[in-house]
Every structure is written in structure tokens, then in C-alpha cells.
Design a protein around this motif. Sequence first.
Motif, PDB file in Angstrom:
ATOM      1  N   ASN A 307      39.570  39.217  41.418  1.00  0.00           N
ATOM      2  CA  ASN A 307      40.154  40.184  42.352  1.00  0.00           C
ATOM      3  C   ASN A 307      41.314  40.957  41.744  1.00  0.00           C
ATOM      4  OD1 ASN A 307      38.333  39.420  44.356  1.00  0.00           O
ATOM      5  ND2 ASN A 307      39.706  37.871  45.197  1.00  0.00           N
ATOM      6  N   ARG A 308      42.075  40.291  40.870  1.00  0.00           N
ATOM      7  CA  ARG A 308      43.296  40.906  40.355  1.00  0.00           C
ATOM      8  C   ARG A 308      43.118  41.579  38.997  1.00  0.00           C
ATOM      9  NH1 ARG A 308      47.615  39.106  43.416  1.00  0.00           N
ATOM     10  NH2 ARG A 308      47.141  37.339  44.781  1.00  0.00           N
ATOM     11  N   VAL A 309      42.115  41.145  38.209  1.00  0.00           N
ATOM     12  CA  VAL A 309      41.963  41.666  36.844  1.00  0.00           C
ATOM     13  C   VAL A 309      40.609  42.341  36.646  1.00  0.00           C
ATOM     14  CG1 VAL A 309      41.972  41.084  34.388  1.00  0.00           C
ATOM     15  CG2 VAL A 309      43.514  39.892  35.952  1.00  0.00           C
ATOM     16  N   THR A 310      39.523  41.561  36.831  1.00  0.00           N
ATOM     17  CA  THR A 310      38.184  42.072  36.484  1.00  0.00           C
ATOM     18  C   THR A 310      37.758  43.207  37.389  1.00  0.00           C
ATOM     19  OG1 THR A 310      37.629  39.818  35.799  1.00  0.00           O
ATOM     20  CG2 THR A 310      35.822  41.387  36.001  1.00  0.00           C
ATOM     21  N   TYR A 311      37.858  43.029  38.698  1.00  0.00           N
ATOM     22  CA  TYR A 311      37.378  44.042  39.643  1.00  0.00           C
ATOM     23  C   TYR A 311      38.086  45.381  39.475  1.00  0.00           C
ATOM     24  CZ  TYR A 311      35.447  45.902  43.983  1.00  0.00           C
ATOM     25  OH  TYR A 311      34.783  46.671  44.901  1.00  0.00           O
ATOM     26  N   PRO A 312      39.441  45.404  39.352  1.00  0.00           N
ATOM     27  CA  PRO A 312      40.084  46.716  39.136  1.00  0.00           C
ATOM     28  C   PRO A 312      39.674  47.388  37.832  1.00  0.00           C
ATOM     29  CG  PRO A 312      41.683  45.107  39.904  1.00  0.00           C
ATOM     30  CD  PRO A 312      40.428  44.344  39.587  1.00  0.00           C
ATOM     31  N   LEU A 313      39.404  46.581  36.775  1.00  0.00           N
ATOM     32  CA  LEU A 313      39.017  47.162  35.492  1.00  0.00           C
ATOM     33  C   LEU A 313      37.578  47.674  35.520  1.00  0.00           C
ATOM     34  CD1 LEU A 313      40.634  44.674  32.946  1.00  0.00           C
ATOM     35  CD2 LEU A 313      41.377  46.987  33.481  1.00  0.00           C
ATOM     36  N   VAL A 314      36.673  46.913  36.129  1.00  0.00           N
ATOM     37  CA  VAL A 314      35.256  47.270  36.115  1.00  0.00           C
ATOM     38  C   VAL A 314      34.956  48.345  37.153  1.00  0.00           C
ATOM     39  CG1 VAL A 314      32.913  46.402  36.472  1.00  0.00           C
ATOM     40  CG2 VAL A 314      34.574  45.021  35.232  1.00  0.00           C
ATOM     41  N   VAL A 315      35.380  48.101  38.390  1.00  0.00           N
ATOM     42  CA  VAL A 315      35.082  49.030  39.474  1.00  0.00           C
ATOM     43  C   VAL A 315      36.171  50.093  39.592  1.00  0.00           C
ATOM     44  CG1 VAL A 315      34.568  49.226  41.935  1.00  0.00           C
ATOM     45  CG2 VAL A 315      33.852  47.198  40.678  1.00  0.00           C
ATOM     46  N   GLY A 316      37.424  49.628  39.420  1.00  0.00           N
ATOM     47  CA  GLY A 316      38.545  50.555  39.496  1.00  0.00           C
ATOM     48  C   GLY A 316      38.677  51.192  40.860  1.00  0.00           C
ATOM     49  N   LYS A 317      38.997  52.456  40.869  1.00  0.00           N
ATOM     50  CA  LYS A 317      39.146  53.194  42.124  1.00  0.00           C
ATOM     51  C   LYS A 317      37.944  54.110  42.372  1.00  0.00           C
ATOM     52  CE  LYS A 317      44.191  53.122  41.916  1.00  0.00           C
ATOM     53  NZ  LYS A 317      45.435  53.932  41.930  1.00  0.00           N
ATOM     54  N   SER A 318      36.767  53.687  41.829  1.00  0.00           N
ATOM     55  CA  SER A 318      35.579  54.539  41.983  1.00  0.00           C
ATOM     56  C   SER A 318      35.156  54.673  43.436  1.00  0.00           C
ATOM     57  CB  SER A 318      34.417  53.966  41.160  1.00  0.00           C
ATOM     58  OG  SER A 318      34.143  52.630  41.552  1.00  0.00           O
ATOM     59  N   ILE A 319      35.372  53.615  44.227  1.00  0.00           N
ATOM     60  CA  ILE A 319      35.018  53.700  45.641  1.00  0.00           C
ATOM     61  C   ILE A 319      36.069  54.501  46.403  1.00  0.00           C
ATOM     62  CG2 ILE A 319      34.610  52.356  47.732  1.00  0.00           C
ATOM     63  CD1 ILE A 319      33.486  50.159  46.048  1.00  0.00           C
ATOM     64  N   GLY A 320      37.336  54.259  46.082  1.00  0.00           N
ATOM     65  CA  GLY A 320      38.393  55.039  46.702  1.00  0.00           C
ATOM     66  C   GLY A 320      38.611  54.749  48.171  1.00  0.00           C
ATOM     67  N   LEU A 321      38.367  53.509  48.593  1.00  0.00           N
ATOM     68  CA  LEU A 321      38.511  53.141  50.003  1.00  0.00           C
ATOM     69  C   LEU A 321      39.590  52.063  50.127  1.00  0.00           C
ATOM     70  CD1 LEU A 321      37.206  53.717  52.787  1.00  0.00           C
ATOM     71  CD2 LEU A 321      35.765  51.722  52.403  1.00  0.00           C
ATOM     72  N   PRO A 322      40.618  52.278  50.958  1.00  0.00           N
ATOM     73  CA  PRO A 322      41.656  51.256  51.140  1.00  0.00           C
ATOM     74  C   PRO A 322      41.081  49.949  51.671  1.00  0.00           C
ATOM     75  CG  PRO A 322      42.364  53.369  52.037  1.00  0.00           C
ATOM     76  CD  PRO A 322      40.920  53.514  51.692  1.00  0.00           C
ATOM     77  N   SER A 323      41.806  48.858  51.428  1.00  0.00           N
ATOM     78  CA  SER A 323      41.318  47.519  51.774  1.00  0.00           C
ATOM     79  C   SER A 323      41.053  47.363  53.268  1.00  0.00           C
ATOM     80  CB  SER A 323      42.329  46.462  51.310  1.00  0.00           C
ATOM     81  OG  SER A 323      42.527  46.547  49.924  1.00  0.00           O
ATOM     82  N   VAL A 324      41.902  47.973  54.090  1.00  0.00           N
ATOM     83  CA  VAL A 324      41.729  47.827  55.540  1.00  0.00           C
ATOM     84  C   VAL A 324      40.416  48.449  55.992  1.00  0.00           C
ATOM     85  CG1 VAL A 324      43.051  49.943  55.994  1.00  0.00           C
ATOM     86  CG2 VAL A 324      42.829  48.199  57.784  1.00  0.00           C
ATOM     87  N   TRP A 325      40.022  49.563  55.368  1.00  0.00           N
ATOM     88  CA  TRP A 325      38.761  50.200  55.729  1.00  0.00           C
ATOM     89  C   TRP A 325      37.570  49.455  55.135  1.00  0.00           C
ATOM     90  CZ3 TRP A 325      38.933  52.989  59.743  1.00  0.00           C
ATOM     91  CH2 TRP A 325      40.048  53.777  60.022  1.00  0.00           C
ATOM     92  N   VAL A 326      37.766  48.807  53.989  1.00  0.00           N
ATOM     93  CA  VAL A 326      36.705  47.940  53.437  1.00  0.00           C
ATOM     94  C   VAL A 326      36.422  46.798  54.408  1.00  0.00           C
ATOM     95  CG1 VAL A 326      36.101  46.354  51.571  1.00  0.00           C
ATOM     96  CG2 VAL A 326      37.210  48.524  51.040  1.00  0.00           C
ATOM     97  N   PHE A 327      37.481  46.193  54.926  1.00  0.00           N
ATOM     98  CA  PHE A 327      37.305  45.102  55.896  1.00  0.00           C
ATOM     99  C   PHE A 327      36.612  45.601  57.151  1.00  0.00           C
ATOM    100  CE2 PHE A 327      38.853  42.414  59.383  1.00  0.00           C
ATOM    101  CZ  PHE A 327      38.508  41.152  58.895  1.00  0.00           C
TER     102      PHE A 327
END
Length: 369
Positions: A307-327
Motif C-alpha cells: 500500500n505504501r511503496v509498491t502500489y504508488p510506484l506501479v499504479v501511481g496516480k493513473s486512476i486519479g481518484l481520492p481514497s474516499v471515492w474509491v471506498f
Amino acid sequence: MKIHIHRRHLSLVLAFFLLFLAVTYWGVVAKFLKTILRAAMPLLIGCVVAYIVNLLLRQYEHLYQRLLPGPRAQRFKRVVGIVLSYLSIIIIVALVIRLVIPEIISCVRLLITNHGRVINRFISTVQENSSLKDFWKSFNPKHLDWDKIGKYVGYGFGGTMKTVMSTASSIVSATTTAVVAFFFSIYLLIYKEMLARQFNRVMDTYCSKIKRPVMHVIRTFDESYSNYIVGQCKDAALLGIACFIGMKLLGMPYASMIGVVTFFGALIPIIGAILGASIGVVLIFAVSPIKSLIFLIFIIVLQQFDNRVTYPLVVGKSIGLPSVWVFAAVIVGGGISGILGMMLTVPLFAAIYKLVTEDVQRRHANVNN
């Protein structure tokens, strides 16, 4: 005195008339739409398959063009790319089955071995029960109503045959749908440029005024879904491989199967990680509670790292959706269509969020200017 009727007014009246008919005869309309949807389901599935395979096809065609840039070789670029794309998916599915099936067999054997004593104890209890012995001694077959028994047996046999026929029909229907969807997806991939040109000509002919915003919306949704699928698959693959390697190093059982479960679970935002960890804890607990606790600590650390290292590097901000809206997307999608809804609504919300943000920024810029 001539009355001039504007074309726009005529279209509005026709639209209201059709809406009135749809509301009045909604039962007939719903049945008609359901029939059309059922008939078109193989084609819709083929479209989804083609969209996913096209993500691989782009990469293979790009690689093919770099390795074989000659004009003659370019004739076979599409065919080679389609074959390699489907072959890659088949190899992945076969590898997953090869890793999971032996682990499932081992797990079933372990459960049978551990519960064999319980089954034997139950059988011996039944055999030694005095009440059951007295019942069998006093049992007299002559007092039974054989006519009713025959009816029940016949009804049960008929119901069983009906279930078997229904199951066979469902299997044949599902197989037919899969075959049609597969071949239709191939046709879409072969002629995708031609279909794009035809769509552009239709838009230019009938919807030239709104073509630009419509194409922008389509590109936004395409970008959102493609980025989500590619990014989630990469992150899930890394997480599954890391889980498999870590479990092997720690000497955990069912490493292959839990690694695959972790991979598929990581495709589902938020809920998937909890689901994969829960299945792993339950399976390992049947072997050793201590190892189950060690696995729980390991998977929590691994998911935090992801959650803190791999996901931001691989996916990054490509989705561009804040966490509250993901939930919110996960909750809404799960309520509508379960796990599949969770996976589909996140990029949907991301595309809508991007379009609304762009529109708000454009309106504020116009107001300020």
C-alpha cells in the motif's frame, strides 16, 4: 396562414410520445429489452474480452514493430499479436490451474485425515445406540404404504431428471456463449481500425456538433479503465509473487494456492486484501495454529508495504481518484453486482470524477475571464 413547425419541436414531440409509450407499456418494453440483452450477451462478453486482450495486443504489436520493421513483416503484425495475446492468457490460466489443483487436493486429503476420527466415532455411536437397535427390530415393511412410496420415488426421479436436463442445457448454453464471444472478440481485434473509422464517419454524419465532447468522454473512460486494469494486474502479480516467495522462505503450507488467491484478491480494491488474507489464515490454521499466526503477521506487513511503496510506484496516480471515492465506489459496486461490481465501479467513478473536475475548472476559468 401557414404554420411552420420547427424540426427541433417535432423531435421533442416524438421523444415525449416514445417516452409515454415506454412508460405505459413498460412490461412489454422491459420484456423486449431483456430478450435483446439475452440474445446480445455473447457479443457483449466478446466486446469485454476484446477490450482486455487489446491491452496485450498493443504491447505485442509495438514489440513486433520494433523487432521486424520491414514492410513485408508488417502484414503479419496483427495475426502474430492476436495469437501471442491469447496464448499468453491460456498459459497464465494453465499455470494457475497447475499451481492450485495439487494444493486443493492436498488440503482435501488433510481435512479427510483430520476428520476421519470424527466420522468413525459418529458411525460407532449410531451402531451402538440402543434406541436405534430397538427401532430396527420393531420395523415391519408390511405396514408401509407402497403406493405413496412409489409416487414419491417417481416424483424424485422425475425431479432429478429435470435437474440433470436443466444443468446439461445450462452447460451447453454457457459453452455456446463462450465460443461465440471468443470468435467475436477475434473479429473485433482484427477489424478494430475499420470499426473506428466507421464510428467516426457515423459521428461526423449525424452528430458532428457533439462529436468532440463525446470522443473526449470515450477517451477518458478508455484511459481510466485501461490504466486501472494494467496497473491492478501488475500490482496484484507482484503481491502474489512476493506472498509465494515469502511463504516458501517461512516454510508455510499451501504457498502456491494462497499466492494465487492473494493475486486475485489484490484485483479487488480494499476488500480483496482482507479476503485473501482470511482464506490463507483459515487454510493454514487447519495445519498449524502457530504457522497461521505467523502468516497473519507476514501478510499484514506485506500488504502495508504494498500500500505504501509498491502500489504508488506501479499504479501511481493513473486512476486519479481520492481514497474516499474509491471506498464509495467499492461499496456501491458491491451492492449492485458483488465482486465484479467492486472491480468495475472504481474506474467508472475515476472517469466521472475526472470529467466533472475538468468541467468545474473550465466553468470557473470562464467566470474569472
